[in-house]
Design an enzyme around this catalytic site. Structure first.
Site, PDB file in Angstrom:
ATOM      1  N   ASP A 108      -6.626   7.939  -3.730  1.00 50.05           N
ATOM      2  CA  ASP A 108      -5.667   7.228  -2.890  1.00 50.05           C
ATOM      3  C   ASP A 108      -4.955   6.182  -3.737  1.00 50.05           C
ATOM      4  O   ASP A 108      -5.026   6.215  -4.965  1.00 50.05           O
ATOM      5  CB  ASP A 108      -6.450   6.569  -1.721  1.00 50.05           C
ATOM      6  CG  ASP A 108      -5.618   6.505  -0.459  1.00 50.05           C
ATOM      7  OD1 ASP A 108      -4.612   5.783  -0.459  1.00 50.05           O
ATOM      8  OD2 ASP A 108      -5.976   7.185   0.524  1.00 50.05           O
ATOM      9  N   HIS A 134      -2.879   1.287   1.647  1.00 50.52           N
ATOM     10  CA  HIS A 134      -3.430   2.556   2.109  1.00 50.52           C
ATOM     11  C   HIS A 134      -4.831   2.800   1.574  1.00 50.52           C
ATOM     12  O   HIS A 134      -5.761   3.121   2.325  1.00 50.52           O
ATOM     13  CB  HIS A 134      -2.489   3.696   1.704  1.00 50.52           C
ATOM     14  CG  HIS A 134      -2.756   4.978   2.427  1.00 50.52           C
ATOM     15  ND1 HIS A 134      -3.691   5.874   1.992  1.00 50.52           N
ATOM     16  CD2 HIS A 134      -2.223   5.507   3.560  1.00 50.52           C
ATOM     17  CE1 HIS A 134      -3.714   6.919   2.825  1.00 50.52           C
ATOM     18  NE2 HIS A 134      -2.826   6.711   3.782  1.00 50.52           N
ATOM     19  N   SER A 167      -4.193   9.926   8.076  1.00 50.08           N
ATOM     20  CA  SER A 167      -4.923   9.476   6.888  1.00 50.08           C
ATOM     21  C   SER A 167      -6.260   8.870   7.288  1.00 50.08           C
ATOM     22  O   SER A 167      -7.295   9.096   6.644  1.00 50.08           O
ATOM     23  CB  SER A 167      -4.113   8.416   6.137  1.00 50.08           C
ATOM     24  OG  SER A 167      -3.061   8.993   5.427  1.00 50.08           O
TER      25      SER A 167
END
Lengths: 251, 416
Positions: B172, B203, B353
């Site tokens: 990520d 994120h 996600s």
């Protein structure tokens, strides 16, 4: 180095054969490689040339030119030429090595490796007494991931008729990008000798090294040691424990 | 001049020469990923290299590197490309060469041309991938209710397993490793994005928190697998501007994925989607073959949910708000999820996600109780659908005298 006395050194014909073989391999390496084959060359300098726990260069700095050729079929060949810096600062030829073999990847991720290697050294090496200065070994190895293990058999290990077996285990890890730590442990086992020399004991050696890539350069530092006994060169004994520093340039 | 002085002088000259060559070589590494192609050639079998220096060791690696780079330069020369870097991947039997494509050609055209070269196994452009997080709905501080705490009965699941001894690779953007809710949870935090320094990003930090934020520490949230340990592998980066989009390039993803497979990660979380790529597909196959559980986000706007969700064996996950047409897509919490954010903060996040992150955590709980068998998710359909986390875990906990009543754990009386 305490490679024992035995057969006298090879005559001029031997050196000529070595030179021709090296020249032939040099032409092979410098020629355009066939499609998909890989040919590599490195130039290295080291503060000492250690081999199985002994110095081959009287503890003197060396320069080494290495060649390697890998065929997609799994066949491979290699050659190395080394020179030593003498006490007075003059360079001198030290040794030549040749090797060839076949390696095959198995589906399990394991690699099998079979080959033969021959090394010969000049009178500038630590083997400058009456002992032999060359050896030939056949070897078989297995590698998986970062670990490899091999066994080498020689019928004339630095002495005519002196049979030896050498087993080694090697491992390496990469703790960070461009850094490699590698370890090695080996044992040289005497299998018998046709000469009068006997009483050789099993010799153990090990090495712990670290390398750092800097573009096309690699810097190396290694600590090696061995037992039993001490090394002998320049007229006196030396500890077999040694720190070796070096650098290799990828050509 | 003594030998030692001569040697030192030689070393200094050698280092200066090599560093200048190195600096020139590294200058080309700044080419944008979308102007690069990946060129795969067969990796020669590893073998003994009797170098003049102590029978090889790491010095032998330099010879292999020389051989690789000579071949790479030859291929680059033949196809008018610039060689950038070489990356050996012996695990899947290829050497990957990264080459820059000049502006007069597309990367697709260069890859097509390279594919006809007999020296090349295959070639593909470096493609861009995008994470599947919706923008944060607001900037409020920590929201007290976690969806998993309610719909998955997380505290009850933790009576059976907490992910102890399980390693999860989070591929990520950057993770804030010293976040109060994540400190000590990361085994490694490595950056695979060339030319960028490691920075904590939204994120990656959010996904890491959903999976493995510490529990019972009186702050923040409880991760789904709070005793699992993370391999933080940064292959994506957060773009600036208002959108704060997180993107990844195929090369960085491949490097991170290779690392995860080589490190034998039990679970690999890929909360992202993008175009199909042969190298990534090969690495995913290698990971699945080695028993890793791969969890990824489902993108309903793309056929098959996008890549890698479309790969057989990869667990594709969507959040509740989507209605995926594909029967094999699992649904997990992904709306209004409080999780960790850079700066030691917590925010609400949304998107598939984070649904994928929930399932990665659940997979870690299952792996703690059942190391070897293929992961089976229990859901309201034979394949895909709403995940019943309790039933999934109880099925794996064969030594547990327990059962799920409805969707909740009824009893966990005795654990062997």
């Amino acid at each position: 180095m305490t490679a024992p006395a035995g057969a006298p050194t090879s005559p001029r014909r031997g050196r000529c054969t070595n030179f021709l073989a090296f020249a032939g391999l040099l032409i092979l390496f410098l020629s355009p490689a066939p499609a998909r084959a890989q040919a590599g060359t490195t130039l290295s300098i080291f503060s000492d040339l250690r081999f199985r726990g002994y110095s081959l260069s009287d503890g003197r700095p060396v320069a080494i030119l290495d060649f390697a050729y890998d065929d997609p079929s799994g066949l491979y060949a290699g050659a190395a030429a080394s020179g030593v810096l003498q006490q007075g600062g003059e360079p001198a030829p030290l040794g030549l090595q040749f090797s060839g073999g076949y390696a095959k990847d198995l589906s399990s991720g394991t690699t099998l490796d079979l080959g033969i290697t021959h090394s010969s050294y000049s009178h500038y090496s630590s083997n400058n007494g009456s002992g032999g200065r060359s050896y030939t070994e056949v070897y078989a190895g297995i590698a998986k991931g970062a670990l490899s293990s091999r066994i080498f058999i020689s019928p004339h290990y630095f002495e005519g008729g002196r049979w030896t077996a050498y087993g080694e285990v090697n491992g390496s890890i990469s703790p960070a990008r461009k850094w490699t730590i590698d370890g090695h442990a080996g044992a040289l086992v005497p299998l018998g000798s046709s000469s009068s020399s006997d009483g050789y004991r099993t010799q153990f050696d090990w090495r712990l090294g670290v390398s750092r890539e800097l573009g096309r350069l690699s810097l190396h530092a290694a600590w090696s040691d061995g037992t039993p006994g001490r090394d002998y060169y320049n007229g006196r004994t030396h500890s077999r424990s040694a720190i070796v520093l070096g650098a290799s340039l990828v050509l | 001049m003594t030998g030692l002085r001569y040697f030192v002088l030689c070393c200094a000259g050698f280092v200066a020469l090599a560093l200048s060559v190195s600096a020139l070589a590294q200058g080309s590494a700044t080419v944008a990923p979308d102007r690069q192609v990946l060129v795969m050639v067969k990796h020669p079998a590893e073998h003994f290299r009797p170098s003049g220096a102590y029978g090889g060791g790491s010095y032998g690696d330099d010879l292999a590197r020389s051989a690789r780079e000579r071949l790479a330069r030859s291929i680059a020369h033949d196809h008018r490309l610039a060689f950038v870097d070489a990356w050996p991947m012996p695990m899947i039997g290829v050497d990957c060469f990264i080459m820059a494509v000049p502006d007069d050609r597309t990367t697709a055209a260069a890859a097509e041309e390279l594919s006809h070269d007999s020296k090349v196994s295959w070639a593909e452009p470096v493609q861009l991938y995008q994470t599947q997080a919706a923008s944060a709905s607001h900037n409020d501080p920590l929201y007290p209710a976690q969806p998993a705490a309610l719909s998955w009965d997380l505290a009850d699941l933790h009576r059976l397993a907490t992910g102890k001894g399980v390693r999860i690779a989070v591929i990520d953007s950057g993770i804030q490793a010293n976040h109060p809710d994540l400190a000590g949870q990361l085994l490694v935090n490595r950056n695979f994005v060339a030319g960028q320094v490691e920075v904590p990003e939204d994120h990656g930090t959010g996904v890491a928190g959903v999976i493995a934020a510490k529990s019972d520490n009186r702050i923040g949230i409880a991760g789904v697998a709070p005793d699992a340990r993370l391999l933080g592998l940064r292959a994506c980066w957060q773009r600036g501007g208002a959108s704060q989009t997180t993107v990844c390039d195929g090369l960085s993803l491949a490097k991170a994925l290779y690392f995860a497979v080589a490190e034998k990660a039990d679970v690999i979380n890929l909360s992202l989607t993008g175009p199909d790529g042969r190298l990534l597909r090969t690495l995913l196959d290698a990971a699945l073959e080695r028993g890793s559980v791969i969890v990824t986000a489902y993108d309903s706007s793309k056929p098959g949910g996008g890549f890698p969700a479309s790969i057989p064996g990869v667990i594709a996950v969507s959040d509740h708000s989507l209605a995926p047409s594909s029967a094999r897509v699992y649904i997990a919490p992904g709306r209004d999820v409080p999780t960790t954010q850079p700066g030691g903060r917590w925010f609400l996040v949304n998107g598939s996600s984070f649904s994928a992150a929930h399932v990665s955590g659940l997979a870690a709980l299952v792996r703690q109780r059942q190391r070897s068998e293929k992961l089976t998710l229990v859901s309201d359909r034979p394949v895909g659908g709403m995940i019943d986390a309790c039933a999934t875990l109880v099925r794996a906990a064969s030594g547990c005298d327990c059962a799920c009543r409805g969707s909740h754990l009824a009893a966990a009386r005795a654990l062997h």
